[in-house]
Design a protein around this motif. Structure first.
Motif, PDB file in Angstrom:
ATOM      1  N   GLU A 108      -3.954   9.444   6.506  1.00 32.46           N
ATOM      2  CA  GLU A 108      -3.996   9.251   5.611  1.00 32.46           C
ATOM      3  C   GLU A 108      -2.624   9.196   4.754  1.00 32.46           C
ATOM      4  O   GLU A 108      -3.194   8.683   4.236  1.00 32.46           O
ATOM      5  CB  GLU A 108      -4.799  10.196   5.518  1.00 32.46           C
ATOM      6  N   VAL A 137      -2.374   5.517   4.194  1.00 32.35           N
ATOM      7  CA  VAL A 137      -3.277   5.143   3.641  1.00 32.35           C
ATOM      8  C   VAL A 137      -2.911   5.255   2.106  1.00 32.35           C
ATOM      9  O   VAL A 137      -2.780   4.439   1.407  1.00 32.35           O
ATOM     10  CB  VAL A 137      -4.823   5.387   3.685  1.00 32.35           C
ATOM     11  N   ARG A 138      -2.322   6.320   2.080  1.00 35.10           N
ATOM     12  CA  ARG A 138      -1.441   6.781   0.698  1.00 35.10           C
ATOM     13  C   ARG A 138      -0.760   5.749   0.029  1.00 35.10           C
ATOM     14  O   ARG A 138      -0.108   5.293  -1.421  1.00 35.10           O
ATOM     15  CB  ARG A 138      -1.181   7.465   0.299  1.00 35.10           C
ATOM     16  N   GLY A 185      -4.098   2.944  -0.938  1.00 35.59           N
ATOM     17  CA  GLY A 185      -6.094   3.338  -0.623  1.00 35.59           C
ATOM     18  C   GLY A 185      -5.978   2.127   0.067  1.00 35.59           C
ATOM     19  O   GLY A 185      -7.108   1.345   0.104  1.00 35.59           O
ATOM     20  N   ARG A 186      -5.332   1.036   0.702  1.00 36.08           N
ATOM     21  CA  ARG A 186      -5.818   0.038   1.662  1.00 36.08           C
ATOM     22  C   ARG A 186      -5.397   0.240   2.879  1.00 36.08           C
ATOM     23  O   ARG A 186      -5.101  -0.446   3.876  1.00 36.08           O
ATOM     24  CB  ARG A 186      -4.765  -1.543   1.137  1.00 36.08           C
TER      25      ARG A 186
END
Lengths: 217, 410
Positions: free
Chosen positions: A10, A13-14, A18-19
């Motif tokens: 995660e 991802v941040r 958010g991709r």
């Protein structure tokens, strides 16, 4: 959804804003590789590869804003057009050539894919799947070209001129003599569609797909 | 670049008094420049591309900031056609800020608190480095046309002697625009192991036919001035000021853009309500150009103008590498950042793109940005926030890679 599983990292991802597809791409890249990101945008993936994978990562980007932002961040990005400029790179110049969410915006997807497999020993391609059930439903029920969260721009303004489905892409990969090493489909909430599902499930429930290809032979 | 329109811009010819003054100032800087100078003895001549040895080489230069103990923070600036060593200090002749005052200084992208910045006058120049207005040791008189024609590579080889003299093995960065950009590319090609990063701006790997043509117009203007005297004007106590001013006026147009000229001057008249139906400077743009020409001759030597324009004309980096530009950078570990400007018609973006394609083909690390600007070729010398951000980002990343500590705040 029972047929998908969450993407683990995660924090990464941040880092990409958010991709999720970029995290999936980065996970396919061996640490310390030489990478060319075609259509590198503002440099999010280049940053991710440099910081989490210690890659020598370089980019080509069409938009002046994207390039200038990337170079100002200290990234090796050149302003250029993938449809033309890939021809100037020598054979086997990179370990990986990546095309994330850009294939559908190229004028010559087949040529671009061939060039990627020439320049890089491996090619990673992520693209929005036009065969996703919501796209199909939009067209079938509403009679409209699909407009989704990942493809928010209406048909008359979109830079995306060559849409394809997962099944279409698999056929193209075959046509250019590419071998499929890995494939991941992501559903609309960014979860992986389980790999043991049949192609038709991927094509229906994958909103995005990521493929790792090599040259055959 | 001074963009103000002078209220009283006279035509180019100077009166005898100001001509004599300009002569004295120009010769003064050539002989005794207001900057550091290094002289190489007759035992260390510079071998020129023209095939001759140049003895008693003198290089005038400035430095800003401090060299660190590891000698790893040196940045070499390469000036453009009519620039000089005064990149970031008040120019001793014009009294104006240095030509790269926008980019170089404390807290600026080329931060003099972090880097040791070297700026030298080019070979063939007229601000203290050996050039046609220097004294020829063989005759005791100014070289004039007895000075051998010099090339961009000769300029770079001379700079390398200066860098050696300063005890610096590897430059952290070599930066410059236009003719300075040509020197940057030549540095990267000739001394790849001595250049960690390279910043060629608004430049090309060769001088185009159109640009050679413009230079030829300028040289012909100089040589058509009866006071040029076959290049012997210094000995004969005259100055080909009119010819040199016309050369500058023509060249100055090429440094700007149609949009910039229109924005600054349009068709506005100069201090008058109606055209005079004569050949005075009716239009502001005429007055501006005459002023540019007049100001230029106060600070620049006419023969030097012939030599430095010629050096640019002869520049064709690929030609020295079998006609393949990529070969000039084969195996290079230098990090490049190439920048062009949308309204530059002297070195349009395609020229930069050709450099980038060659660097890609050679496998070098390269960033390339085209900056939107209506300021034409001169944009690299002007207030361009995007250029500053890009330069800063590129140098910061390079500094991290080479292990230079972050800037000490003053």
């Amino acid at each position: 959804m029972a047929i998908s599983e969450p993407v683990l990292d995660e924090g990464a991802v941040r880092l990409t804003g958010g991709r999720v597809d970029l995290v999936v791409v980065a996970e396919m890249v061996a640490p310390g590789s030489r990478v060319l990101d075609v259509g590198s945008g503002g440099g999010e993936l280049l940053d991710l590869l440099a910081t989490t994978r210690q890659c020598d990562a370089r980019g080509i980007e069409l938009s002046r804003e994207g390039v200038n932002a990337g170079v100002a961040r200290g990234l090796a990005v050149v302003q250029g057009d993938a449809d033309v400029d890939l021809a100037y790179y020598p054979d086997d110049a990179f370990d990986y050539v990546i095309l994330s969410q850009t294939l559908q915006a190229t004028r010559r997807p087949r040529w671009v894919l061939e060039q990627m497999l020439r320049i890089g020993r491996k090619a990673i391609i992520s693209f929005p799947n036009f065969g996703h059930w919501r796209s199909r439903l939009d067209l079938l029920v509403n009679g409209h070209m699909p407009v989704t969260e990942n493809m928010p721009i209406p048909w008359y303004d979109t830079p995306n001129i060559h849409f394809c489905t997962i099944r279409d892409f698999v056929e193209l990969a075959d046509l250019v003599d590419a071998k499929m090493e890995k494939a991941v489909a992501l559903d609309s909430s960014g979860h992986r569609v389980r790999f043991n599902m049949p192609w038709w499930v991927w094509n229906l429930f994958g909103e995005q797909a990521v493929f790792l290809l090599t040259r055959k032979g | 670049m001074n963009s103000t329109v002078p209220q009283d811009a006279s035509p180019a010819p100077l009166d005898a008094e100001s001509e004599a003054r300009a002569d004295a100032v120009a010769r003064g800087e050539a002989d005794e420049p207001h900057s550091l100078v290094v002289r190489f003895g007759a035992d260390r001549p510079l071998k020129l591309d023209a095939g001759v040895l140049l003895p008693d080489l003198k290089i005038a230069y400035q430095t800003y900031g401090e060299l660190n103990a590891a000698r790893s923070n040196a940045v070499l600036l390469c000036h453009a056609l009519t620039g000089d060593q005064h990149a970031a200090n008040i120019n001793p002749i014009t009294g104006k800020p240095g030509w790269w005052d926008t980019l170089v200084g404390p807290g600026k992208p080329i931060d003099t608190r972090r880097f040791f910045v070297i700026s030298s006058n080019v070979l063939g120049g007229c601000m203290g480095t050996t050039g046609p207005s220097s004294v020829n040791p063989a005759t005791g008189a100014p070289y004039g046309l007895a000075m051998p024609v010099v090339t961009i590579r000769d300029m770079v080889n001379a700079q390398a002697m200066l860098v050696d003299h300063l005890g610096i093995e590897k430059l952290f960065c070599v930066a410059g625009g236009s003719m300075g950009g040509m020197q940057v590319l030549q540095w990267a090609a000739s001394y790849p192991e001595r250049v960690f990063s390279a910043l060629p701006l608004a430049t090309g790997a060769r001088h185009s036919a159109q640009n050679i043509a413009f230079h030829e117009v300028g040289r012909q203007a100089v040589m058509a001035d009866p006071d040029w005297r076959g290049g012997r004007y210094l000995e004969e106590g005259v100055m080909p000021s009119r010819g040199l001013a016309v050369a500058r006026m023509a060249a100055h147009i090429t440094y700007m853009s149609d949009q910039a000229l229109h924005r600054k001057f349009g068709r506005r008249l100069q201090n008058r309500a109606m055209p005079t139906f004569g050949f005075d400077a009716d239009f502001q743009v005429e007055s501006y150009l005459r002023h540019q020409g007049e100001a230029f001759v106060q600070r620049f030597d006419a023969n030097s103008y012939l030599y430095v324009t010629r050096a640019m004309d002869y520049f064709d980096l690929a030609a020295d590498y079998g006609g393949v530009l990529a070969n000039a950078f084969r195996g290079s570990k230098t990090r490049f950042c190439v920048v062009s400007f949308t309204s530059d018609w002297l070195f349009p973006t395609d020229e930069s793109r050709a450099i980038v394609h060659a660097l890609n083909a050679s496998g070098a690390s390269v960033s390339f940005a085209e900056i939107e600007s209506d300021k034409g070729h001169d944009a690299f010398l002007l207030e361009e926030p995007e250029l500053f951000a890009i330069t800063q980002g590129f140098l910061d990343a390079a500094a991290r890679a080479v292990g230079l500590p972050p800037t000490k705040d003053a």
